[in-house]
Write a protein that holds these residues in place. Sequence first.
Motif, PDB file in Angstrom:
ATOM      1  N   GLN A 175       0.535  -0.945   0.082  1.00 55.39           N
ATOM      2  CA  GLN A 175       0.138   0.028   0.269  1.00 55.39           C
ATOM      3  C   GLN A 175       1.086   1.232   0.667  1.00 55.39           C
ATOM      4  O   GLN A 175       0.405   1.944   0.674  1.00 55.39           O
ATOM      5  CB  GLN A 175      -1.413  -0.247   1.103  1.00 55.39           C
ATOM      6  CG  GLN A 175      -1.487  -1.013   1.372  1.00 55.39           C
ATOM      7  CD  GLN A 175      -3.138  -1.124   0.413  1.00 55.39           C
ATOM      8  OE1 GLN A 175      -2.382  -0.253  -0.689  1.00 55.39           O
ATOM      9  NE2 GLN A 175      -3.974  -2.696   0.084  1.00 55.39           N
ATOM     10  N   LEU A 199     -12.225   2.624  12.970  1.00 52.81           N
ATOM     11  CA  LEU A 199     -10.611   1.883  12.508  1.00 52.81           C
ATOM     12  C   LEU A 199     -11.173   0.708  13.153  1.00 52.81           C
ATOM     13  O   LEU A 199     -11.238   0.263  15.154  1.00 52.81           O
ATOM     14  CB  LEU A 199      -9.870   1.791  12.808  1.00 52.81           C
ATOM     15  CG  LEU A 199      -8.609   0.541  12.607  1.00 52.81           C
ATOM     16  CD1 LEU A 199      -8.847   0.096  11.179  1.00 52.81           C
ATOM     17  CD2 LEU A 199      -7.088   1.677  13.144  1.00 52.81           C
ATOM     18  N   ARG A 246     -17.401  -7.219   9.006  1.00 58.24           N
ATOM     19  CA  ARG A 246     -17.441  -6.188   7.847  1.00 58.24           C
ATOM     20  C   ARG A 246     -17.936  -5.556   7.876  1.00 58.24           C
ATOM     21  O   ARG A 246     -17.817  -4.725   7.244  1.00 58.24           O
ATOM     22  CB  ARG A 246     -15.738  -6.755   7.155  1.00 58.24           C
ATOM     23  CG  ARG A 246     -14.204  -7.629   7.612  1.00 58.24           C
ATOM     24  CD  ARG A 246     -14.411  -8.232   6.384  1.00 58.24           C
ATOM     25  NE  ARG A 246     -12.606  -9.046   6.824  1.00 58.24           N
ATOM     26  CZ  ARG A 246     -11.947  -9.632   6.262  1.00 58.24           C
ATOM     27  NH1 ARG A 246     -12.414 -10.469   5.552  1.00 58.24           N
ATOM     28  NH2 ARG A 246     -10.383  -9.568   6.157  1.00 58.24           N
ATOM     29  N   ALA A 263     -12.992   1.021   8.993  1.00 60.02           N
ATOM     30  CA  ALA A 263     -12.157  -0.030   7.814  1.00 60.02           C
ATOM     31  C   ALA A 263     -11.850  -0.899   9.042  1.00 60.02           C
ATOM     32  O   ALA A 263     -12.123  -0.913  10.436  1.00 60.02           O
ATOM     33  CB  ALA A 263     -11.183   1.255   7.763  1.00 60.02           C
ATOM     34  N   LEU A 317      -9.050  -4.048  10.117  1.00 63.35           N
ATOM     35  CA  LEU A 317      -8.059  -4.794  10.091  1.00 63.35           C
ATOM     36  C   LEU A 317      -7.496  -6.212  10.671  1.00 63.35           C
ATOM     37  O   LEU A 317      -8.126  -6.003  11.958  1.00 63.35           O
ATOM     38  CB  LEU A 317      -6.287  -3.658  10.927  1.00 63.35           C
ATOM     39  CG  LEU A 317      -4.630  -3.828  10.672  1.00 63.35           C
ATOM     40  CD1 LEU A 317      -4.358  -3.983   8.290  1.00 63.35           C
ATOM     41  CD2 LEU A 317      -4.127  -3.091  11.567  1.00 63.35           C
ATOM     42  N   ASP A 368      -4.381  -9.910   7.243  1.00 62.62           N
ATOM     43  CA  ASP A 368      -3.510  -9.274   6.787  1.00 62.62           C
ATOM     44  C   ASP A 368      -1.853  -8.736   6.706  1.00 62.62           C
ATOM     45  O   ASP A 368      -0.624  -8.781   6.072  1.00 62.62           O
ATOM     46  CB  ASP A 368      -3.464  -7.625   7.451  1.00 62.62           C
ATOM     47  CG  ASP A 368      -5.085  -6.851   6.971  1.00 62.62           C
ATOM     48  OD1 ASP A 368      -5.145  -6.405   6.087  1.00 62.62           O
ATOM     49  OD2 ASP A 368      -5.967  -6.669   7.822  1.00 62.62           O
ATOM     50  N   GLU A 387      -2.921   0.751   4.286  1.00 66.99           N
ATOM     51  CA  GLU A 387      -4.082   1.819   4.531  1.00 66.99           C
ATOM     52  C   GLU A 387      -5.486   1.359   4.112  1.00 66.99           C
ATOM     53  O   GLU A 387      -5.786   0.698   4.003  1.00 66.99           O
ATOM     54  CB  GLU A 387      -3.679   2.461   2.834  1.00 66.99           C
ATOM     55  CG  GLU A 387      -4.475   3.684   3.011  1.00 66.99           C
ATOM     56  CD  GLU A 387      -5.656   3.443   2.271  1.00 66.99           C
ATOM     57  OE1 GLU A 387      -6.753   4.393   2.497  1.00 66.99           O
ATOM     58  OE2 GLU A 387      -6.045   2.733   2.171  1.00 66.99           O
ATOM     59  N   LYS A 388      -5.606   2.133   5.001  1.00 67.12           N
ATOM     60  CA  LYS A 388      -7.368   1.727   5.370  1.00 67.12           C
ATOM     61  C   LYS A 388      -7.906   3.132   5.791  1.00 67.12           C
ATOM     62  O   LYS A 388      -7.831   3.656   6.482  1.00 67.12           O
ATOM     63  CB  LYS A 388      -7.305   1.249   7.036  1.00 67.12           C
ATOM     64  CG  LYS A 388      -6.619  -0.628   7.096  1.00 67.12           C
ATOM     65  CD  LYS A 388      -7.499  -1.276   6.022  1.00 67.12           C
ATOM     66  CE  LYS A 388      -6.715  -2.954   6.235  1.00 67.12           C
ATOM     67  NZ  LYS A 388      -7.619  -3.633   5.065  1.00 67.12           N
ATOM     68  N   LYS A 389      -8.470   3.576   4.745  1.00 68.69           N
ATOM     69  CA  LYS A 389      -9.919   4.719   4.594  1.00 68.69           C
ATOM     70  C   LYS A 389      -8.595   5.824   5.136  1.00 68.69           C
ATOM     71  O   LYS A 389      -8.997   6.965   5.515  1.00 68.69           O
ATOM     72  CB  LYS A 389     -10.867   4.710   5.921  1.00 68.69           C
ATOM     73  CG  LYS A 389     -11.835   3.271   5.675  1.00 68.69           C
ATOM     74  CD  LYS A 389     -12.964   4.065   4.812  1.00 68.69           C
ATOM     75  CE  LYS A 389     -13.917   2.849   4.311  1.00 68.69           C
ATOM     76  NZ  LYS A 389     -14.574   3.797   3.221  1.00 68.69           N
TER      77      LYS A 389
END
Length: 520
Positions: free
Chosen positions: A19, A34, A67, A76, A78, A110, A159-161
Motif C-alpha cells: 500500500q 477503525l 466487516r 475499516a 484490519l 492482513d 492503508e485503511k480509509k
Amino acid sequence: MLFFRYLFILFALPFLLIQTGYASQQSRDETVFLTVLHTNDHHGAYWQDKEGNNGLVNRFAMIERIRNEVAAQGGAVLLLDAGDVNTGTPESDLLLAEPDFKAMAKMGYDAMTVGNHEFDNTHDILQRQQGWAGFPFLSANIYNNKTSHRAFTPYAFFEKKGLKIGVLGLTSVDTRIVGSKAILANLDFRPHVSEARKVLAEMAKEKPDVVIALTHLGYYYDGKHGSSAPGDVELARELPPGSVDMIIGGHTHTAVCVGDKALDADWRKHADCKPDRQNGIWIMQALDSGRYLGRADFIWQKGQLTLKRYQLLPVVASTEAETPAVQALYTLLQGYKKHIDTQLSVPVGMFRQTFEGDRDVVRSQQTNMGQLIIAAQMDKTQADFGVISSGSIRSSISAGPVTYRDVLKVQPFGNSVTYVALTGKEIIDYLNVVAFKTAGSGAYAQFHNIAFDRDNGKVAHVTISGKPLEMDKTYRMSLPSYNATGGDGYPELNQHSGYVNTGYIDAEVLKSYIARKYPL
C-alpha cells in the motif's frame, strides 16, 4: 538452507511496500472508524468442535458480519494474527497446516507475527506456508546468523480509509530455548525491546497515523514473568511514550481483561473486556485455538486514536445464512478434513480412566499422562527411568476408546525417542538442572521410575526402581530427542558417548504401547 539466505530479499521488500500508493495522509480534521480484529495461538484448530462452534468457518462468518457492519458505518477493518498457527491438532499437523494458512488467506488476514511454533517444522516448510498464506509473516528480532540480516519482514504498512497503519512483529527470545536446536541453528533471536526501538525509528520516517506491535512474547500481569522471557507488559513500559498505540499479543493463551489489581477472572460475564494499558499503550490478547475473536473499535480524530470498545467474542456457529465466501471456505476445509479423517479414526486401545495432559495441570504437577508417555518410551528403549518436559504433552485423553487422533493430539511434534547411559553421578548433575525447572512452564519435568527429594537447590535421596542410586553404577535414561538436544533448557546429551537416537517417533511409540497394554 537457501530459505533463510534469500528470505529477506524475496519476502521483505514486497511487504515493506504494501500500500505505498497513498494519495495523502489522513487529514487531521477527519474522523475515521477503525476496527482491529485479532487472533493468536490458533494451533491447527481449523475445524469446528463437536458442538459445531469454533473453527475457521465460524470465525470467517463472524469476521464477514463485522466487516459489513463496520463498512456500513463508513469504517475499516484490519485483521491480524499474533502467531503460532502451527501445531495442535492432527488434522492440521499431518497436512503441515496447509488448510489453516490457505483458509486464512481466503479470510483476508492482513499480517501475522512469527510464533515459536512456526519453527516446529523445517525452514522449507515454513517457506511453503508463507506461500500458502500470501500475507506477510512479521518479526523484527529474528536474524540469520550467516548473513546478519533479518530473517523475516520486520514491519509492514497498510492503508485503511486514508489511515496509514504500521504493524511491526516481534517473537519471544524463549524460542531458542523451547524450539528445536537443529531447526534454529542458523537463527539469532535478539532482545525485542532494542529491535523494536530500531524499527520504530525507521517506521517513524513514513509518518504512520497508527502503530501496532504484533507480538508473540506472552502476557504476564504487572510484568511478573518469572523464568520466562519478558513479555508485552515489559515491552510497553520500555518503549518511547507515543511510539506505539497498541500491542496485540499471543504465546501465553491469555484473556487480557484486567480488573483493579489482577486479571479479571469473571470477564466472560461482562459484555466488554478492559485490556491492559501500560505507558499509554493498550495490550490485548485473545486466548487460543480460535475460541475467541478480539475486537477493538477505535475512532481516529484530530490526530488521536481513541479506543471506544473492546470485546473478546466467542466464536460460535451462526444462525444466519452463510455467504458464498463462507460456503466456499467450508467446502475447502471439508475436503482436507475428509482426506485425513480415515487415518485418524483408527482405534488404538481403551482407557479405563482419564489420562491428564491438560496444559494447566501437566506443567505444574506429575500426572498419569506423563507417566504413561515415559513408560512407553522406557519400554521401547529398555531404560531404567525416563524424563520428558511437560511442554511436549499437549492434551488429555478421556476414559473410553482411544484413536490415533487422540494420541497425535497428545504428542504432535514428531520427536524421536532416545536414550543415554549415565552414571549415578551424571544423573545427579542432570537432575540438579531439570528437577528445578519452574512449575507452570513447559520446561517443568515429568519423571517415571525415579524419585528424589529437593534440598536447597540440589536433589537428595535419589532412588531408581525403589533402590538407592549408586554413584558408580550406569543406568539407562529415556527422553525425547527434543530434550536430548537441549530443548527447554535441558542439558545437551546428544554428544554423550552413551547417547542413542532410536529414530522411533514418540507418537508411534505411544500408540504401539497403548495397543499392547490396553485396557489401561
